[in-house]
Structures are given as structure tokens and as C-alpha cells.
Motif scaffolding. Structure first.
Motif, PDB file in Angstrom:
ATOM      1  N   GLN A 192       0.829  -1.200   0.000  1.00 18.75           N
ATOM      2  CA  GLN A 192       0.000   0.000   0.000  1.00 18.75           C
ATOM      3  C   GLN A 192       0.868   1.257   0.000  1.00 18.75           C
ATOM      4  N   ALA A 193       1.900   1.247   0.834  1.00 18.41           N
ATOM      5  CA  ALA A 193       2.806   2.401   0.887  1.00 18.41           C
ATOM      6  C   ALA A 193       3.481   2.596  -0.474  1.00 18.41           C
ATOM      7  N   ARG A 194       3.876   1.494  -1.094  1.00 17.54           N
ATOM      8  CA  ARG A 194       4.542   1.548  -2.399  1.00 17.54           C
ATOM      9  C   ARG A 194       3.590   2.113  -3.462  1.00 17.54           C
ATOM     10  N   PHE A 195       2.353   1.645  -3.427  1.00 18.44           N
ATOM     11  CA  PHE A 195       1.346   2.084  -4.400  1.00 18.44           C
ATOM     12  C   PHE A 195       1.083   3.586  -4.265  1.00 18.44           C
ATOM     13  N   PHE A 196       0.815   4.033  -3.031  1.00 15.00           N
ATOM     14  CA  PHE A 196       0.510   5.454  -2.856  1.00 15.00           C
ATOM     15  C   PHE A 196       1.740   6.317  -3.099  1.00 15.00           C
ATOM     16  N   GLY A 197       2.919   5.755  -2.828  1.00 11.46           N
ATOM     17  CA  GLY A 197       4.136   6.483  -3.179  1.00 11.46           C
ATOM     18  C   GLY A 197       4.157   6.793  -4.671  1.00 11.46           C
ATOM     19  N   ALA A 198       3.798   5.790  -5.481  1.00 10.62           N
ATOM     20  CA  ALA A 198       3.785   5.971  -6.939  1.00 10.62           C
ATOM     21  C   ALA A 198       2.695   6.956  -7.351  1.00 10.62           C
ATOM     22  N   ILE A 199       1.523   6.840  -6.734  1.00 11.27           N
ATOM     23  CA  ILE A 199       0.415   7.750  -7.066  1.00 11.27           C
ATOM     24  C   ILE A 199       0.775   9.194  -6.668  1.00 11.27           C
ATOM     25  N   GLU A 200       1.335   9.356  -5.479  1.00 11.79           N
ATOM     26  CA  GLU A 200       1.652  10.698  -4.977  1.00 11.79           C
ATOM     27  C   GLU A 200       2.773  11.345  -5.798  1.00 11.79           C
ATOM     28  N   ALA A 201       3.693  10.509  -6.311  1.00 16.28           N
ATOM     29  CA  ALA A 201       4.808  11.059  -7.083  1.00 16.28           C
ATOM     30  C   ALA A 201       4.288  11.804  -8.308  1.00 16.28           C
ATOM     31  N   ASP A 202       3.118  11.407  -8.746  1.00 16.87           N
ATOM     32  CA  ASP A 202       2.524  11.967  -9.954  1.00 16.87           C
ATOM     33  C   ASP A 202       1.349  12.890  -9.609  1.00 16.87           C
ATOM     34  N   ALA A 203       1.166  13.160  -8.291  1.00 18.37           N
ATOM     35  CA  ALA A 203      -0.083  13.781  -7.832  1.00 18.37           C
ATOM     36  C   ALA A 203      -0.347  15.139  -8.465  1.00 18.37           C
ATOM     37  N   ASP A 204       0.703  15.936  -8.659  1.00 22.70           N
ATOM     38  CA  ASP A 204       0.465  17.318  -9.093  1.00 22.70           C
ATOM     39  C   ASP A 204       0.545  17.506 -10.606  1.00 22.70           C
ATOM     40  N   SER A 205       0.577  16.406 -11.340  1.00 25.51           N
ATOM     41  CA  SER A 205       0.509  16.548 -12.793  1.00 25.51           C
ATOM     42  C   SER A 205      -0.927  16.872 -13.206  1.00 25.51           C
ATOM     43  N   ALA A 206      -1.096  17.288 -14.464  1.00 25.93           N
ATOM     44  CA  ALA A 206      -2.406  17.787 -14.915  1.00 25.93           C
ATOM     45  C   ALA A 206      -3.517  16.747 -14.748  1.00 25.93           C
ATOM     46  N   GLU A 207      -3.180  15.486 -14.903  1.00 27.95           N
ATOM     47  CA  GLU A 207      -4.189  14.430 -14.789  1.00 27.95           C
ATOM     48  C   GLU A 207      -4.023  13.655 -13.478  1.00 27.95           C
ATOM     49  N   GLY A 208      -3.281  14.204 -12.545  1.00 30.87           N
ATOM     50  CA  GLY A 208      -2.920  13.478 -11.334  1.00 30.87           C
ATOM     51  C   GLY A 208      -3.967  13.555 -10.234  1.00 30.87           C
ATOM     52  N   LEU A 209      -3.570  13.053  -9.059  1.00 26.04           N
ATOM     53  CA  LEU A 209      -4.483  12.942  -7.933  1.00 26.04           C
ATOM     54  C   LEU A 209      -5.032  14.311  -7.490  1.00 26.04           C
ATOM     55  N   ASP A 210      -4.167  15.308  -7.416  1.00 24.16           N
ATOM     56  CA  ASP A 210      -4.602  16.611  -6.894  1.00 24.16           C
ATOM     57  C   ASP A 210      -5.728  17.207  -7.742  1.00 24.16           C
ATOM     58  N   GLU A 211      -5.556  17.122  -9.059  1.00 26.44           N
ATOM     59  CA  GLU A 211      -6.579  17.633  -9.973  1.00 26.44           C
ATOM     60  C   GLU A 211      -7.901  16.877  -9.769  1.00 26.44           C
ATOM     61  N   ALA A 212      -7.794  15.554  -9.659  1.00 25.44           N
ATOM     62  CA  ALA A 212      -9.000  14.741  -9.453  1.00 25.44           C
ATOM     63  C   ALA A 212      -9.669  15.084  -8.128  1.00 25.44           C
TER      64      ALA A 212
END
Lengths: 316, 316
Positions: free
Chosen positions: A271-291
Motif C-alpha cells: 500500500q505504501a509503495r502504491f501510494f508512493g507511486a500515485i503521490e509522485a505523480d499527484a500534481d501533474s495535470a491528470e494526477g491525484l490533486d486535480e482529481a
């Protein structure tokens, strides 16, 4: 200090380096992973005893007394106290700790408080890492004591081989809270402060609850009365834990606990590994933050957003 | 019934279909996701009030009285009671519920108990889904009441716009537990059973703790005394919640809560999706089950195992 140097320190039972190794796994990161990888084959010998119960039930005092009892039998004892990260509780926990001063000066007892990341406890992988470090350093048993009785505390003590649940007499509401989930996980019940009125009634209530437990297996949790402040009943509690260990060894139950623990640990790391990967991309245009922003404004439904994020993650 | 039929039922405020819609999201699956996607743009109007506190603090009675107070003001009120899944607690919760019979017969009040998956509560995505359903059906406010004060309860009530923490007088140990994490999340403190000795001292203790809170922001949680069984102080509690709502609207705090809620929700859905994919492959030769077995036998270290599983997942 490198992972290898800390591993050597653990093997040579250097308590200063054991402490630094635990600090390393608390921080996490690749060097912590290397340390655990290095010592892992030397672990698995110690028994983990989880202790939980309501605030004010006297858990710390009980754990201290049980540690003294195991010392009397020549055991080297590890204690990991899971403290909530809140600064407010510092005083109360310190108060309990001071009573255990006899233990603090004993080189064959290792006591460590670990802060947890959540607001109220929580299974951080570092708790189990710390138990591995103490295990590799020859501590056995290792007691894990939690504050409170929430789901995270249940998760923490579930990682143990034997689980003690501490209750006190005369708290009807208490018993009600205990019924809600804690009853099922106890291997040993300890009715502490048993010199108070209502101790026998509490024992009877627990016993009756056990009679009606749908999950009743081959092990019926014994109920032991203690007055931990005076050391009364501690030998009986220790015997109850030892009988449970024999039960684990004699049946498949011990192996099942080890499998459950390994599974929970792997899931937490994945889980930590997965969210690490998701968060690494979070601030891209299609990333988590935008969503997150679009879901918060109700412009994108959360299921669709999660699906899109997951597809995007898979397509990296 | 299909997601579209249930969505129509929700829009037309058909309580029978609202109930069936909640049952659908409790079960989960693609049809539940379709339902939420369909109604999501019609949500976001209701205010969520989370209520937590120790067992025996009178949470259910307080929530019932607060619901009556909002009814008096012409509001349609939703109540979601998060029950632990343990069968042991059924009786106690039912007992509280019976006191709320006046509410049960009111068509403008929707009360629903939801079992949670973990042993002791836990944020299941279905809780927030259910709140969305009640929101789309025109209920406002929606109260979410939890049992116990563990991390999961904190997670549940964190999803709320306003968080009420119910305490009772004269429980020193109680206050200690409250300090450990709950203090920080309260927007409103309710000292219930305030006709008991020590109510003013509890108010003073809470107030002093607030004075020393390191996280003090622009909102200082009011402390309201109630005797919920007699309806005393309920109007004042309602005013405190309403003032907090104004604070949320007037500052950026409301938007931040909505963002936090959206983030927690997306993370929960992503996590479920991720483990679904991992579990689908669990029993293959290189899958999770094999890794669990090897970690349990200490033949493979957990960090290395998690890394290998994650790489394998990425390479699918």
C-alpha cells in the motif's frame, strides 16, 4: 551508521545500537528496508505478546509487572509501547513509565515508546520492524502495548502471537465497548484492579460472553484476576500466556498467526509503495490533486475519478 | 432495481428506495459505482455533522435530540449510525435506538445503521456513499454517529463538515483518552450528562486543554453542556454547530474540508482497486500467497517481497 553496522550491533546485543536501529525504522526509507532484509533470517524466535485495553485499565503497570515476572525466570524482555502521537498524552504515559523504573535500569529489558503516525494510534510498519530488531537482538518475549481500543490497536495487537485484553471491574459501559470487537481477539483476559468491587461480576460477565461467542474455537481464553500495582495475579497471568503459547505450538494456530502477520505486513508495504507511486505523480495535470479538486467540486464522480487514476497508473 | 431506477427514487424522495440504494452501496460493486456516478452532481448541498465520543457518553440520545431540534426548524434530517459489525453490541445499540422512536415514525427523518467491515468500526467507502444518497434525497443536515473513539472513528467523522465530540463529567481516564487524538478534531465539545457532579470541572479541563493546544486555529471549539435525556442544552448545541458552519462558509476552512474528504475517498477507492488487482493474482506461483508463506517462514524478507510483488504488478 549503515544498515550493516546496525545489524552487527543488534547481533552483538548492543542496546545503544538496538535503539538507533529502531529510530531508523521509525524514519523509514531504503536504509531501514536494508536493515530488516539483513536481520530478517535471524528473527522469528521471539514470542510477541500484545496487550490492549481501555485507558485507565492499568496496562502499563501490568506490562511492567509481567516483564518483571519474565525477568525472574531469566528471560530477556522487550517492551514496545505504542503511544498516540498527540503531545497531550505525554504526561500520562510518562507517569506510568516512572513506575517501571526498576525495569529501565535493567540491561536485559529493552523498553521503547513508539509514536504512531495517525491521530490515535495505527499500525505503522515500523512497529513490526522494531519487534524484528528486538527479536534479532535476543529479546523474548516482546510485549507490544497499545493505548486505547480502536481498530488500529486491534491491528497492532493482531500482529502478536498472544493477545491479552485488560479490563477493570464495574464499568458497564466499558464492557459494552469491549464487546464491540475486542472480545473476539483476546487470548487471555486480565481483570486488573481486582480488589475493586465487582471484579467477580466482571469475570462472570466475560465468561458468559465467551459462552455465547459465535467464534468459539478450541482455545477458550482464560480470565485472570490481577492487582498489578501490588504484583498480585501476575504469575497466573504469565502461566495463562505460556499455556496459550503451547496451544499455538501444538495446533496449527501458531502457523496461521504467522501467516496472518506476514500478510498484513506485506499489504501495508504494498500500500505504501502504491501510494508512493500515485503521490509522485499527484500534481501533474491528470494526477491525484486535480482529481481531488474536481471531486470536491462535484464535477467528477469519485468512482470514475478513481478508475481514471488507476488506469493512468497502470499505463505509466 | 437498476442504478437508474434507484437514482430516480432518490430524486423523488422515496424513502423505501433510498433505503435500497444504501443497501446497494453497502454491498458495493459496479452497480453501486454507477448509482453514485449518476447522483453525484446532485450532492454537496447537505452539511455532514460527525458525532463521536466514548461508549456510554450518550451519543445516540444526543443525536436523536439534535435531530428533533433540526426537525423543529423544518429541516429534513438524515442519521447514519456506524455500528461495529460485532453481533455483541446489537442489543446496546437497539436500546438507544428505541429511545428515538419519535424519529422513526417521521417521514422527514431517515435513520440508518450501517455495519462496518473491520472488527471495530472503520471508514468504509459505503458510509460516504450513503451520505451522498441522503444528500441527493434532500436530507440536510446528515449526522454520522460513531461507536467508540478509535482511529477509524476519527476517519469517519473527519469526513464530516462539523465534528462534535461528546464527553461526560468526572471521568479522569476518559479525558486522558480524549486527549489522545480526539481533542484536535473537535469543532464542538458537548459535555453531556451535565447534571452529574464534575461537569464544570470537565468544562474547565477541556477549556484549559484548548488553551494549550498547539494546533489552535481561528476556530476555538465551543464547549456546550447538555442533558440529552431531558433535551437540555440541545438548542445551544445546535447553535454551536450552526456557528461552525458559518465559520466554514466564511473562511477557506469549508473548502479545505471538502478537499480532504474527496482525497480520503479517492484514496480508499484506489486502495480497493489496487488490492483487487493484487488479490486477483494472489494464488499464482509468484503471487501474494506464496510471498506470504515465504515471509512467514522467514525465508524472504518483507521489504524484498513487497518490492517483487509490486514490480510484478507493474509488469502485468
Amino acid at each position: 551508521l549503515s544498515a550493516s553496522e546496525l545489524a552487527r550491533g543488534i547481533r552483538s546485543r548492543d542496546n545503544r545500537l538496538v535503539g538507533r536501529a529502531i529510530t531508523l525504522v521509525e524514519r523509514g526509507g531504503p536504509e531501514a528496508a536494508r536493515l530488516i532484509a539483513e536481520i530478517f533470517s535471524e528473527t522469528g524466535r521471539a514470542r510477541l505478546i500484545g496487550v490492549t485495553g481501555s485507558p485507565g485499565a492499568g496496562k502499563s503497570t501490568f506490562v511492567g509487572r509481567l516483564a518483571l515476572e519474565y525477568r525472574r525466570l531469566g528471560k530477556r524482555v522487550g517492551v514496545i509501547a505504542i503511544d498516540p502521537s498527540s503531545p497531550y498524552s505525554g504526561g500520562a504515559i510518562l507517569g506510568d513509565r516512572i513506575r517501571m523504573s526498576e525495569l529501565y535500569t535493567d540491561p536485559d529489558v529493552f523498553i521503547r515508546s513508539m509514536a504512531t503516525r495517525g491521530a490515535l494510534g495505527g499500525l505503522s510498519p515500523s512497529t513490526i520492524d522494531a519487534a524484528d530488531i528486538l527479536d534479532a537482538a535476543g529479546y523474548d518475549p516482546i510485549m507490544i502495548e497499545t493505548v486505547g481500543v480502536g481498530q488500529d490497536e486491534v491491528d497492532v495487537v493482531r500482529a502478536a502471537d498472544s493477545i491479552g485484553v485488560i479490563v477493570v471491574p464495574g464499568l458497564g459501559d466499558e464492557i459494552q465497548a469491549i464487546k464491540a470487537g475486542i472480545l473476539e481477539i483476546a487470548d487471555v483476559f486480565v481483570v486488573n484492579k481486582a480488589d475493586r468491587d465487582g471484579a467477580d461480576r466482571t469475570v462472570a460477565e466475560l465468561s458468559m460472553n465467551l459462552d455465547f461467542a459465535p467464534s468459539a474455537g478450541p482455545w477458550r481464553p482464560p480470565i485472570v484476576k490481577t492487582v498489578a500495582t501490588r504484583g498480585e495475579g501476575i504469575a497466573a497471568a504469565r502461566e495463562a500466556f505460556d499455556r496459550h503459547r503451547e496451544h499455538l505450538d501444538d495446533t496449527g494456530a501458531g502457523r496461521q498467526r504467522r501467516l496472518d502477520r506476514a500478510r498484513a505486513r506485506l499489504r501495508a508495504l504494498l500500500q505504501a509503495r502504491f501510494f508512493g507511486a500515485i503521490e509522485a505523480d499527484a500534481d501533474s495535470a491528470e494526477g491525484l490533486d486535480e482529481a481531488v479538486g474536481r471531486v470536491a467540486e462535484r464535477r467528477l464522480d469519485p468512482y470514475g475519478a478513481a478508475e481514471a487514476l488507476f488506469s493512468r497508473f497502470e499505463a505509466r
